[in-house]
Design a protein around this motif. Structure first.
Motif, PDB file in Angstrom:
ATOM      1  N   THR A  16       0.942  -1.251  -0.161  1.00 27.42           N
ATOM      2  CA  THR A  16      -0.081  -0.037  -0.105  1.00 27.42           C
ATOM      3  C   THR A  16       0.894   1.256   0.040  1.00 27.42           C
ATOM      4  OG1 THR A  16      -0.149  -0.139   2.283  1.00 27.42           O
ATOM      5  CG2 THR A  16      -1.894  -1.090   1.128  1.00 27.42           C
ATOM      6  N   ALA A  17       0.224   2.429  -0.238  1.00 23.31           N
ATOM      7  CA  ALA A  17       1.030   3.662  -0.585  1.00 23.31           C
ATOM      8  C   ALA A  17       1.396   4.088   1.087  1.00 23.31           C
ATOM      9  CB  ALA A  17       0.352   4.645  -1.449  1.00 23.31           C
ATOM     10  N   PRO A  18       2.524   4.567   1.232  1.00 17.36           N
ATOM     11  CA  PRO A  18       2.906   4.962   2.551  1.00 17.36           C
ATOM     12  C   PRO A  18       2.045   5.926   3.056  1.00 17.36           C
ATOM     13  CG  PRO A  18       4.953   3.901   1.752  1.00 17.36           C
ATOM     14  CD  PRO A  18       3.843   4.001   0.423  1.00 17.36           C
ATOM     15  N   ALA A  19       2.031   6.830   2.241  1.00 13.36           N
ATOM     16  CA  ALA A  19       1.248   8.191   2.410  1.00 13.36           C
ATOM     17  C   ALA A  19      -0.132   8.014   2.572  1.00 13.36           C
ATOM     18  CB  ALA A  19       1.439   9.170   1.474  1.00 13.36           C
ATOM     19  N   LEU A  20      -0.780   6.899   2.243  1.00 10.73           N
ATOM     20  CA  LEU A  20      -2.294   6.596   2.419  1.00 10.73           C
ATOM     21  C   LEU A  20      -2.172   5.874   3.937  1.00 10.73           C
ATOM     22  CD1 LEU A  20      -2.940   7.527  -0.180  1.00 10.73           C
ATOM     23  CD2 LEU A  20      -4.535   5.608  -0.639  1.00 10.73           C
ATOM     24  N   ARG A  21      -1.197   4.901   4.224  1.00 13.54           N
ATOM     25  CA  ARG A  21      -1.075   4.222   5.352  1.00 13.54           C
ATOM     26  C   ARG A  21      -1.035   5.546   6.534  1.00 13.54           C
ATOM     27  NH1 ARG A  21       4.160   0.891   4.462  1.00 13.54           N
ATOM     28  NH2 ARG A  21       3.642   0.275   2.508  1.00 13.54           N
ATOM     29  N   ASP A  22      -0.322   6.540   6.419  1.00 15.23           N
ATOM     30  CA  ASP A  22      -0.405   7.648   7.418  1.00 15.23           C
ATOM     31  C   ASP A  22      -1.655   8.265   7.522  1.00 15.23           C
ATOM     32  OD1 ASP A  22       2.243   6.955   7.819  1.00 15.23           O
ATOM     33  OD2 ASP A  22       3.149   8.671   6.411  1.00 15.23           O
ATOM     34  N   THR A  23      -2.146   8.488   6.285  1.00 15.02           N
ATOM     35  CA  THR A  23      -3.580   9.138   6.373  1.00 15.02           C
ATOM     36  C   THR A  23      -4.639   8.502   7.138  1.00 15.02           C
ATOM     37  OG1 THR A  23      -2.941  10.190   4.107  1.00 15.02           O
ATOM     38  CG2 THR A  23      -5.077  10.024   4.858  1.00 15.02           C
ATOM     39  N   ILE A  24      -4.746   7.053   6.885  1.00 14.26           N
ATOM     40  CA  ILE A  24      -5.685   6.237   7.397  1.00 14.26           C
ATOM     41  C   ILE A  24      -5.391   6.375   8.985  1.00 14.26           C
ATOM     42  CG2 ILE A  24      -6.324   3.839   7.534  1.00 14.26           C
ATOM     43  CD1 ILE A  24      -5.781   3.572   4.626  1.00 14.26           C
ATOM     44  N   GLY A  25      -4.003   6.150   9.535  1.00 14.06           N
ATOM     45  CA  GLY A  25      -3.732   6.253  10.725  1.00 14.06           C
ATOM     46  C   GLY A  25      -3.994   7.434  11.384  1.00 14.06           C
ATOM     47  N   ALA A  26      -3.971   8.475  10.787  1.00 11.89           N
ATOM     48  CA  ALA A  26      -4.243   9.779  11.383  1.00 11.89           C
ATOM     49  C   ALA A  26      -5.883   9.931  11.306  1.00 11.89           C
ATOM     50  CB  ALA A  26      -3.935  10.973  10.525  1.00 11.89           C
ATOM     51  N   ALA A  27      -6.505   9.259  10.592  1.00  9.53           N
ATOM     52  CA  ALA A  27      -7.828   9.557  10.528  1.00  9.53           C
ATOM     53  C   ALA A  27      -8.724   8.615  11.555  1.00  9.53           C
ATOM     54  CB  ALA A  27      -8.435   9.011   9.065  1.00  9.53           C
ATOM     55  N   ALA A  28      -7.911   7.280  11.834  1.00 12.83           N
ATOM     56  CA  ALA A  28      -8.297   6.734  13.104  1.00 12.83           C
ATOM     57  C   ALA A  28      -8.198   7.381  14.505  1.00 12.83           C
ATOM     58  CB  ALA A  28      -7.756   5.391  13.233  1.00 12.83           C
ATOM     59  N   ASP A  29      -6.828   8.034  14.277  1.00  7.24           N
ATOM     60  CA  ASP A  29      -6.556   9.148  15.586  1.00  7.24           C
ATOM     61  C   ASP A  29      -7.451   9.943  15.786  1.00  7.24           C
ATOM     62  OD1 ASP A  29      -4.307   7.295  16.177  1.00  7.24           O
ATOM     63  OD2 ASP A  29      -2.942   8.619  15.101  1.00  7.24           O
ATOM     64  N   GLU A  30      -7.858  10.648  14.771  1.00 10.58           N
ATOM     65  CA  GLU A  30      -8.808  11.758  14.961  1.00 10.58           C
ATOM     66  C   GLU A  30     -10.289  11.327  15.631  1.00 10.58           C
ATOM     67  OE1 GLU A  30     -11.597  14.528  11.847  1.00 10.58           O
ATOM     68  OE2 GLU A  30      -9.933  13.223  10.821  1.00 10.58           O
ATOM     69  N   LEU A  31     -10.525   9.951  15.081  1.00 13.01           N
ATOM     70  CA  LEU A  31     -11.845   9.658  15.760  1.00 13.01           C
ATOM     71  C   LEU A  31     -11.828   8.833  17.145  1.00 13.01           C
ATOM     72  CD1 LEU A  31     -13.386   8.113  12.062  1.00 13.01           C
ATOM     73  CD2 LEU A  31     -13.695  10.536  13.598  1.00 13.01           C
ATOM     74  N   GLY A  32     -10.245   8.873  17.624  1.00 11.69           N
ATOM     75  CA  GLY A  32     -10.181   8.237  18.940  1.00 11.69           C
ATOM     76  C   GLY A  32     -10.255   6.585  18.894  1.00 11.69           C
ATOM     77  N   LEU A  33     -10.096   5.926  17.662  1.00  7.92           N
ATOM     78  CA  LEU A  33     -10.139   4.610  17.316  1.00  7.92           C
ATOM     79  C   LEU A  33      -8.599   3.883  17.074  1.00  7.92           C
ATOM     80  CD1 LEU A  33     -12.786   4.664  14.736  1.00  7.92           C
ATOM     81  CD2 LEU A  33     -13.057   3.916  17.135  1.00  7.92           C
ATOM     82  N   SER A  34      -8.470   2.800  18.084  1.00  6.88           N
ATOM     83  CA  SER A  34      -6.903   2.501  18.066  1.00  6.88           C
ATOM     84  C   SER A  34      -6.739   1.509  16.891  1.00  6.88           C
ATOM     85  CB  SER A  34      -6.967   1.297  19.362  1.00  6.88           C
ATOM     86  OG  SER A  34      -7.843   0.504  19.155  1.00  6.88           O
ATOM     87  N   TRP A  35      -5.587   1.532  16.559  1.00  2.40           N
ATOM     88  CA  TRP A  35      -5.346   0.834  15.141  1.00  2.40           C
ATOM     89  C   TRP A  35      -3.812   0.249  15.009  1.00  2.40           C
ATOM     90  CZ3 TRP A  35      -1.059   2.519  12.381  1.00  2.40           C
ATOM     91  CH2 TRP A  35      -0.199   3.696  12.566  1.00  2.40           C
TER      92      TRP A  35
END
Length: 421
Positions: free
Chosen positions: A341-360
């Motif tokens: 997967t694209a590293p930048a998209l991994r970062d974006t998905i992780g940041a989105a989960a953090d924003e919503l308070g969801l562990s990943w």
């Protein structure tokens, strides 16, 4: 900077009850004569379900069309009016005797995200495409991800000549399903058509449930090599032919199953090997089998292990068959190479989960996905939600509605972040 600024608006929360009801609604389309949920490509339940999916897309404010490969593509126009699109989706076909969530979660969550964007008046800069790709699951033709291969430009004329167990050509099966095979070969999207592709999917494995994390950020999609071996022995009387004089094709095929399993168990990193099906003849307990056919596959995110495993499997099967006086013919139906997967998209998905308070946590995918082919067209990422007991491709496949809604919320947050990038 867009008119809305660099920071994306708050991602609209999905309606968990509506999303769960949609999953239940799609599950109504299945072969009721068999256990579980069978909605295989080209089947009548699959044909009927696709009209239902189109109607759901239209209700969400998407403009659904069926493309040259049979993909259902719903478009939500963005403020820019064209240009590279944000793309999400998955598939709604199933394996035989399958479950209610594999692929379905990605399609219906994409539709739910589009619905909530419209209901909250949230306008994306980019167009949003939600796609139900045709025929993602493995089948007797040996070609999975038919629809996504087409848009990625990797559906080949040779694929159309492959036949199933009844001798039907894939090209003829597509034609009978209302898809023009020649048009499917010509409709590839351009790389610039995709701003980013994000697919939500159930994990289909046990890692997230065991760790207690809510979201999986996929690091890579496993490569898949599928193997077809034909064994040619010699028929004879089961009661009068001495064991040492036999050339039993079925016994050689059975030994090959153990070889495939042994090679998979020896993988040093993520690697698996599975024998899925044996067919033999003449099919009588009183006659030694003179022919057999084995379908098997190996998977790994490690391309070098795949290459070595291919050699070991063929060498060992050939040696065992030769010792029994059985001839073999081997065909590899390579499905895909490992795809990161694209590293930048991994970062974006992780940041989105953090924003919503969801562990990943970061996890690999041992399953194949349409996303692997969309990676040819633009940055690709995947979001996983847990699978209970790691079960999938079976009637017991299950993911709670709360986990699916959480995944859809992360999908919405990810798309909004990508829209502003």
């Amino acid at each position: 900077m867009t008119a809305q600024g660099l920071n994306p608006p708050s991602p609209p929360m999905p309606d968990a009850e509506r999303l769960a009801a949609a999953i239940d609604g799609l599950a109504e389309f299945h072969d009721s004569t068999r256990p579980g949920w069978s909605r295989e490509v080209f089947s009548e339940p699959y044909r009927a379900s696709r009209e239902w999916v189109r109607a759901r897309m239209a209700d969400a404010g998407l403009d659904p069309v069926v493309d040259a490969a049979g993909n259902i593509v719903g478009r939500l126009p963005g403020a820019r009016g064209g240009g590279p699109a944000l793309v999400t989706g998955s598939h709604t076909d199933t394996v035989p005797l399958g479950g209610r969530f594999d692929g379905i979660v990605g399609v219906l969550s994409g539709i739910e995200v589009a619905t909530r964007l419209r209901e909250t008046g949230t306008v994306l800069e980019h167009d949003l495409l939600v796609v139900d790709f045709l025929g993602e699951e493995a089948n007797e033709f040996g070609i999975s991800c038919m629809g996504s291969r087409s848009v990625a430009g990797v559906l080949e004329a040779g694929h159309l000549n492959r036949v199933d167990g009844s001798g039907v050509r894939l090209g003829d099966a597509l034609d009978g399903f209302g898809v023009d095979p020649s048009a499917a070969l010509r409709q590839a999207w351009r790389a610039g058509d995709v701003h980013a592709y994000v697919e939500l999917h159930i994990e289909q494995g046990p890692l997230l449930e065991r760790s207690g994390e809510r979201i999986g950020v996929v690091t890579a999609i496993a490569g898949i090599d599928r193997l077809l071996v034909n064994f040619a022995g010699r028929a004879g009387h089961a009661g009068t032919t001495p064991m040492a004089d036999r050339h039993d094709a079925l016994v050689s095929a059975a030994a090959a199953v153990l070889t495939v399993d042994r090679v998979g168990c020896g993988a040093p990193v993520h690697g698996v090997a599975t024998s899925g099906y044996i067919r033999s003849g003449p099919g009588s307990m009183g006659v030694i089998s003179d022919h057999a056919r084995l379908w098997a596959e190996i998977r790994s995110v490690d391309g070098s292990w795949l290459a070595g495993a291919r050699r070991r499997i063929v060498d060992e099967i050939a040696a065992e068959a030769a010792a029994r006086g059985v001839e073999i013919d081997v065909e590899w139906l390579s499905d895909q190479d490992p795809v990161p997967t694209a590293p930048a998209l991994r970062d974006t998905i992780g940041a989105a989960a953090d924003e919503l308070g969801l562990s990943w946590k970061a996890v690999p995918s041992g399953a194949g996905h349409d996303a692997a082919h969309l990676a040819r067209l633009g940055p690709m990422g995947m979001i996983f939600v847990p699978s209970r007991d790691g079960r999938s491709h079976c009637p017991e496949e299950f993911t709670p509605a709360s986990d699916i809604a959480a995944g859809a919320h992360v999908l919405a947050a990810t798309l909004l972040r990508l829209d502003r990038s």
